[in-house]
Design an enzyme around this catalytic site. Structure first.
Site, PDB file in Angstrom:
ATOM      1  N   SER A 225      10.286 -55.823 -21.251  1.00  0.00           N
ATOM      2  CA  SER A 225       9.824 -54.695 -22.066  1.00  0.00           C
ATOM      3  C   SER A 225       8.311 -54.689 -22.220  1.00  0.00           C
ATOM      4  O   SER A 225       7.706 -53.641 -22.378  1.00  0.00           O
ATOM      5  CB  SER A 225      10.405 -54.796 -23.469  1.00  0.00           C
ATOM      6  OG  SER A 225      11.782 -54.708 -23.450  1.00  0.00           O
TER       7      SER A 225
ATOM      8  N   ASP B 220      11.087 -45.131 -27.537  1.00  0.00           N
ATOM      9  CA  ASP B 220      11.410 -46.470 -28.047  1.00  0.00           C
ATOM     10  C   ASP B 220      11.894 -46.394 -29.494  1.00  0.00           C
ATOM     11  O   ASP B 220      12.548 -45.421 -29.876  1.00  0.00           O
ATOM     12  CB  ASP B 220      10.167 -47.370 -27.928  1.00  0.00           C
ATOM     13  CG  ASP B 220      10.523 -48.804 -27.619  1.00  0.00           C
ATOM     14  OD1 ASP B 220      11.085 -49.450 -28.501  1.00  0.00           O
ATOM     15  OD2 ASP B 220      10.257 -49.272 -26.510  1.00  0.00           O
TER      16      ASP B 220
ATOM     17  N   HIS C  92       9.603 -52.961 -31.714  1.00  0.00           N
ATOM     18  CA  HIS C  92       9.467 -52.943 -30.257  1.00  0.00           C
ATOM     19  C   HIS C  92       8.507 -51.849 -29.771  1.00  0.00           C
ATOM     20  O   HIS C  92       7.654 -52.083 -28.918  1.00  0.00           O
ATOM     21  CB  HIS C  92      10.860 -52.744 -29.663  1.00  0.00           C
ATOM     22  CG  HIS C  92      10.941 -52.975 -28.193  1.00  0.00           C
ATOM     23  ND1 HIS C  92      10.880 -51.949 -27.286  1.00  0.00           N
ATOM     24  CD2 HIS C  92      11.081 -54.109 -27.475  1.00  0.00           C
ATOM     25  CE1 HIS C  92      10.993 -52.449 -26.074  1.00  0.00           C
ATOM     26  NE2 HIS C  92      11.120 -53.759 -26.153  1.00  0.00           N
TER      27      HIS C  92
END
Lengths: 272, 257
Positions: A224, A39, A79
């Site tokens: 996600s 990520d 994220h």
């Protein structure tokens, strides 16, 4: 094992029959299970993640190759930290490995993404969290090969479905990975399994409160954030049954989801 | 002028024509993007919207267009590669909703500080064109007073559809801008050509009545095209008929010689 009935149509039978999994996995913490998060990096200093991230590497272009080297650059987008926070909250003792491919700079996104997956497979991390994907057709074939390699190596790859009405890779590869889309459910153990659909698993992914860089917390929505919920559940199951293969894990998730569905149906019938 | 330079001249003339048509298209495109943002923001019960487009090849972004109270503070602001919510959405291609977006890590933070505005909830979705991610569309906050309800999964789906329409306009804008920049270089604004003679020639091409007429025609076609599918279809058919008539006319005149 719960006393739920109503999953007679489940072709795999009960979880107990096939894998001897009792309900004890629900109280496990994912101890000893390695989880790679491919990520944007992880803020390792976040109070919720302190001491849980065993290694952080970043992709770097070296001539025509992509190499990975240790990094302390953290997470510039948030994220990766958000995904790590979700996993950590459910599987608090899982060992997290950050593979930073977004915001690495100087690399094509698809190229670094593939390299990150290959790196995780080579390292044989037990579970790989892919809350990313690509819609570029040129990556279809190399990703397919990598997913087969992961399957053969016993790495369990969990990918988030594309949030947009367009297939993304690898989440549409139904055979060699576990693909997840978001649901409004809030209980991480109440995931669903839609056999026959391209994206099979559903898990909480709407307004999920989780860690964010700088010691913060945010409420986030997207596929996600459904993906790390399933990753964490798998970590708990693997702690009780470390030898399960990717296929067996998927079958166990299917059977457990069928139990969830039967339980919900039972509750609904009882309330009438 | 020799035959060779004559060919070059006609090529350059064609280039100038193309560039000038592109110029007539750029501004209306940004207006259209803004109008589309206004309509779609209202549909999402949102207060602010912005479009960020790629800036160079390293994944950086810059605001192309914005509506709302802090719009003027955002225009031309840059977001470094992979930074914040927009950076992630651009590099991953995945949309995202953040319910409590305030804080130092959002690119709005600096603008918030300067204006007193408070960013609370964001919906960010990628702009895709021909399989490529070319930017990010964002909606910020809700109409009315805080606290604002977060954007829902259904609104994420709607925003993805809006993003398709915005992306087509952004792609057209980028093409038109490219041509405009080429034109600037050719006309010497950027030091491309330094010869007064060439600049004079360009000025004469632009001043020619047929060039001005052609630009007028381009504007007319654009206006017709903006009115709807039926008008576009009719326009295409009429232009096609004129071309056929014109070709037949050329053939006849060729045969008569």
């Amino acid at each position: 094992m719960s006393s739920v009935t109503g999953y007679e149509s489940n072709p795999f039978g009960s979880v107990t029959t096939y894998f001897q999994i009792d309900d004890s996995w629900r109280s496990r913490t994912g101890r000893g299970i390695s989880v790679a998060i491919i990520d944007s990096g992880i803020d390792v200093d976040h109070p919720e993640l302190a001491g849980k991230v065993k290694e952080s590497v970043i992709a770097r272009a070296d001539s025509k190759r992509v190499v990975f080297e240790p990094t302390d650059t953290g997470d510039s987008a948030g994220h990766g930290t958000a995904c790590a926070g979700i996993i950590s909250r459910i599987a608090s003792d899982a060992e997290l490995y950050s593979i930073k491919v977004l915001g690495a700079g100087g690399l094509g996104d698809g190229q670094s993404f593939l390299a990150g997956l290959e790196y995780a497979i080579k390292k044989r991390y037990r579970i790989i969290n892919l809350s990313l994907g690509t819609t570029k057709p040129q990556f279809f074939s190399p990703l397919h090969d990598l997913l087969d390699r992961a399957y053969q190596a016993g790495c369990i790859v969990v990918a988030a479905a594309n949030n947009l009405p367009q297939p993304s890779f690898p989440s549409v590869f139904s055979s060699s990975l576990i693909s997840v889309s978001k649901s409004v459910e809030t209980d991480p153990f109440h995931f669903g399994f839609k056999y026959g659909e391209i994206i099979e698993l559903t898990a909480p992914g709407v307004n999920v409160r989780t860690a964010w860089p700088g010691g913060a917390y945010k409420s986030l929505t997207g596929n996600s954030f459904a993906c790390p919920h399933i990753v964490a559940v798998i970590a708990l199951i693997l702690e009780t049954n470390p030898a399960l293969t990717p296929f067996q894990v998927k079958s166990a998730l299917y059977a457990l989801a069928a139990e969830n569905e039967a339980e919900a149906r039972h509750a609904e019938e009882g309330s009438r | 002028m020799s035959e060779v330079s004559g060919t070059l001249e006609s090529k350059l003339t064609r280039l100038v024509e193309t560039v000038d048509i592109a110029n007539t298209l750029t501004d209306p495109l940004t207006n259209s993007i803004e109008n589309l943002m206004r309509v779609t923001a209202s549909e999402l019960n949102s207060e602010e919207a912005s479009v960020l487009i790629r800036d160079g090849d390293d994944g950086d972004l810059r605001f192309l267009s914005a509506i709302g109270r802090v719009a003027e503070h955002l225009l031309d602001l840059k977001v470094p590669a992979g930074k914040g919510i927009a950076g992630f959405v651009f590099s991953s291609g995945q949309p995202m909703v953040v319910a409590d977006a305030g804080g130092e890590e959002t690119f709005y933070a600096e603008v918030d500080k300067r204006t007193g505005y408070s960013t609370q909830t964001i919906l960010a979705t990628p702009l895709r064109y021909n399989g490529e991610i070319i930017g990010v569309l964002e909606y910020v906050n809700r109409i009315g007073d805080p606290p604002y309800a977060p954007f829902s999964p259904e609104e994420m789906d709607k925003a993805a559809l809006f993003a398709d329409a915005v992306a087509s306009l952004v792609a057209a804008y980028e093409s038109a801008k490219l041509l405009r920049e080429l034109g600037r270089k050719a006309s010497g604004d950027d030091g491309g050509f330094e010869f007064q003679e060439v600049r004079d020639w360009l000025a004469s091409v632009r001043a020619a009545p047929e060039h001005v007429e052609m630009l007028d025609l381009a504007v007319l076609i654009r206006e017709v095209a903006a009115r709807g599918d039926a008008e576009r279809q009719m326009c295409r058919e009429i232009i096609g008929a004129i071309l056929k008539y014109s070709e037949r006319g050329s053939e006849r005149s060729f045969l008569s010689f």
